[in-house]
Motif scaffolding. Structure first.
Motif, PDB file in Angstrom:
ATOM      1  N   ARG A 126     -33.263 -16.136 -58.718  1.00  0.00           N
ATOM      2  CA  ARG A 126     -32.503 -15.225 -59.577  1.00  0.00           C
ATOM      3  C   ARG A 126     -32.633 -15.668 -61.029  1.00  0.00           C
ATOM      4  O   ARG A 126     -32.537 -16.863 -61.331  1.00  0.00           O
ATOM      5  N   VAL A 127     -32.818 -14.682 -61.903  1.00  0.00           N
ATOM      6  CA  VAL A 127     -33.073 -14.986 -63.316  1.00  0.00           C
ATOM      7  C   VAL A 127     -32.266 -14.046 -64.200  1.00  0.00           C
ATOM      8  O   VAL A 127     -32.271 -12.823 -63.981  1.00  0.00           O
ATOM      9  N   VAL A 128     -31.587 -14.605 -65.193  1.00  0.00           N
ATOM     10  CA  VAL A 128     -30.944 -13.802 -66.224  1.00  0.00           C
ATOM     11  C   VAL A 128     -31.545 -14.200 -67.569  1.00  0.00           C
ATOM     12  O   VAL A 128     -31.549 -15.383 -67.928  1.00  0.00           O
ATOM     13  N   TYR A 129     -32.070 -13.217 -68.275  1.00  0.00           N
ATOM     14  CA  TYR A 129     -32.599 -13.418 -69.620  1.00  0.00           C
ATOM     15  C   TYR A 129     -31.516 -13.070 -70.635  1.00  0.00           C
ATOM     16  O   TYR A 129     -30.746 -12.125 -70.439  1.00  0.00           O
ATOM     17  N   VAL A 130     -31.505 -13.806 -71.738  1.00  0.00           N
ATOM     18  CA  VAL A 130     -30.558 -13.554 -72.819  1.00  0.00           C
ATOM     19  C   VAL A 130     -31.325 -13.555 -74.126  1.00  0.00           C
ATOM     20  O   VAL A 130     -32.072 -14.500 -74.417  1.00  0.00           O
ATOM     21  N   LEU A 137     -31.197 -19.371 -66.196  1.00  0.00           N
ATOM     22  CA  LEU A 137     -30.580 -18.695 -67.334  1.00  0.00           C
ATOM     23  C   LEU A 137     -31.460 -18.989 -68.544  1.00  0.00           C
ATOM     24  O   LEU A 137     -31.434 -20.091 -69.093  1.00  0.00           O
ATOM     25  N   ASP A 138     -32.272 -18.018 -68.931  1.00  0.00           N
ATOM     26  CA  ASP A 138     -33.261 -18.180 -70.002  1.00  0.00           C
ATOM     27  C   ASP A 138     -32.685 -17.589 -71.286  1.00  0.00           C
ATOM     28  O   ASP A 138     -32.659 -16.370 -71.457  1.00  0.00           O
ATOM     29  N   ALA A 196     -30.743 -23.626 -63.787  1.00  0.00           N
ATOM     30  CA  ALA A 196     -31.584 -24.162 -64.868  1.00  0.00           C
ATOM     31  C   ALA A 196     -31.330 -23.343 -66.122  1.00  0.00           C
ATOM     32  O   ALA A 196     -31.543 -22.134 -66.134  1.00  0.00           O
ATOM     33  N   VAL A 197     -30.843 -24.003 -67.169  1.00  0.00           N
ATOM     34  CA  VAL A 197     -30.656 -23.357 -68.469  1.00  0.00           C
ATOM     35  C   VAL A 197     -31.895 -23.655 -69.299  1.00  0.00           C
ATOM     36  O   VAL A 197     -32.233 -24.823 -69.532  1.00  0.00           O
ATOM     37  N   ILE A 238     -21.943 -15.587 -73.329  1.00  0.00           N
ATOM     38  CA  ILE A 238     -23.032 -15.583 -72.348  1.00  0.00           C
ATOM     39  C   ILE A 238     -22.487 -15.927 -70.965  1.00  0.00           C
ATOM     40  O   ILE A 238     -22.737 -15.215 -69.984  1.00  0.00           O
ATOM     41  N   LEU A 239     -21.723 -17.008 -70.881  1.00  0.00           N
ATOM     42  CA  LEU A 239     -21.202 -17.456 -69.588  1.00  0.00           C
ATOM     43  C   LEU A 239     -20.216 -16.470 -68.980  1.00  0.00           C
ATOM     44  O   LEU A 239     -20.063 -16.395 -67.760  1.00  0.00           O
TER      45      LEU A 239
END
Length: 270
Positions: free
Chosen positions: A100-104, A76-77, A154-155, A137-138
């Motif tokens: 798996r990656v989520v960009y914010v 979680l970037d 990983a945050v 976000i969560l």
């Protein structure tokens, strides 16, 4: 100033954006005249500014490598910025395509270009949200669609916290994020610091430059950044100048304080 096709109508292209200034430091092309002027003023005040951005990207790359090797497959970037070479999904999925990656990011230009780059990638997504709203976000459906918080995540909050004032309670933001994590999760932080640097004049000028942008600058010491890892066990070598965090070669850590940023990685739970 002519608005390019890729610039959303909702953004003010006359006001510098920290995301687009960072893009300029990294040699990107998704920035406007106002961003370039502010970035050049920053370079005049702090000549190491481009080095700072490059050192942070290198730190991010090494941290992701470390995390994948440690068994983490979810990222979680937050505050991911405008896409450039060496994004989290490129690094992680090169090692393990199942990552798996989520960009914010709060910047609409950063989000729009992330969406373009991630088109067709079923294991990566981007959401537009502010670090200062961790519950949003969560709770975002795309975050929960891709990330399973019953397993390690990983945050990553790299080169962002110096835009979050103490009044916004960064320690509470991180506490909220930590409460959602499973044992084996990690936190990656970096931010600007003048710890041990004789840069009082540089700091004042940098703060003046960033007052013209959409985000002001809030410098923190090593002790203050270390305190934000509350609840996490720091991974060696702890909180250090970012070139000193597990460098690829010893000489890459020389004169590390020139990078201006400190960072570290912490592990949560067992």
């Amino acid at each position: 100033m002519q608005r390019p096709d890729w610039a959303p109508e909702t953004i003010d292209i006359e006001r510098p954006s920290v995301a687009r200034m960072y893009d300029y430091y990294l040699g990107g092309s998704h920035n406007f005249a106002a961003d370039r002027a502010a970035a050049r003023a920053m370079v005049e005040a702090v000549p190491e500014a481009p080095l700072m951005a490059q050192a942070n990207r290198a730190f991010l790359r090494r941290a992701v490598h470390y995390l994948v090797e440690a068994g983490v497959r979810q990222f979680l970037d937050i505050g991911s910025g405008i896409p450039t070479v060496g994004n989290v999904h490129e690094i992680a999925q090169r090692i393990d395509p199942e990552s798996r990656v989520v960009y914010v990011d709060v910047d609409p230009v950063a989000v729009a270009h992330s969406q373009e780059i991630l088109a067709g990638n079923e294991r990566a997504a981007v959401v537009q949200e502010d670090l200062r709203h961790p519950e949003a976000i969560l709770g975002h459906p795309d975050v929960n669609r891709l990330l399973d918080f019953s397993r390690p995540v990983a945050v990553m909050i790299v080169a962002v916290l110096h835009f979050v004032p103490d009044a916004d309670r960064p320690e509470e933001i991180l506490r909220t994020l930590r409460a959602a994590l499973a044992p084996g999760s990690h936190l990656v932080l970096s931010q600007a610091s003048d710890d041990g640097r004789d840069g009082t004049g540089e700091r004042a000028e940098a703060e003046r430059v960033y007052r013209r942008t959409d985000s002001q600058l809030f410098i923190r010491s090593r002790a203050e950044l270390t305190a934000l890892f509350d609840g996490f066990a720091l991974v060696d070598p702890g909180v250090v100048w970012v070139p000193q965090w597990r460098p690829d070669a010893p000489d890459q850590a020389e004169n590390a304080e020139r990078a201006v940023f400190m960072g570290g990685v912490g592990r949560f739970g067992g």
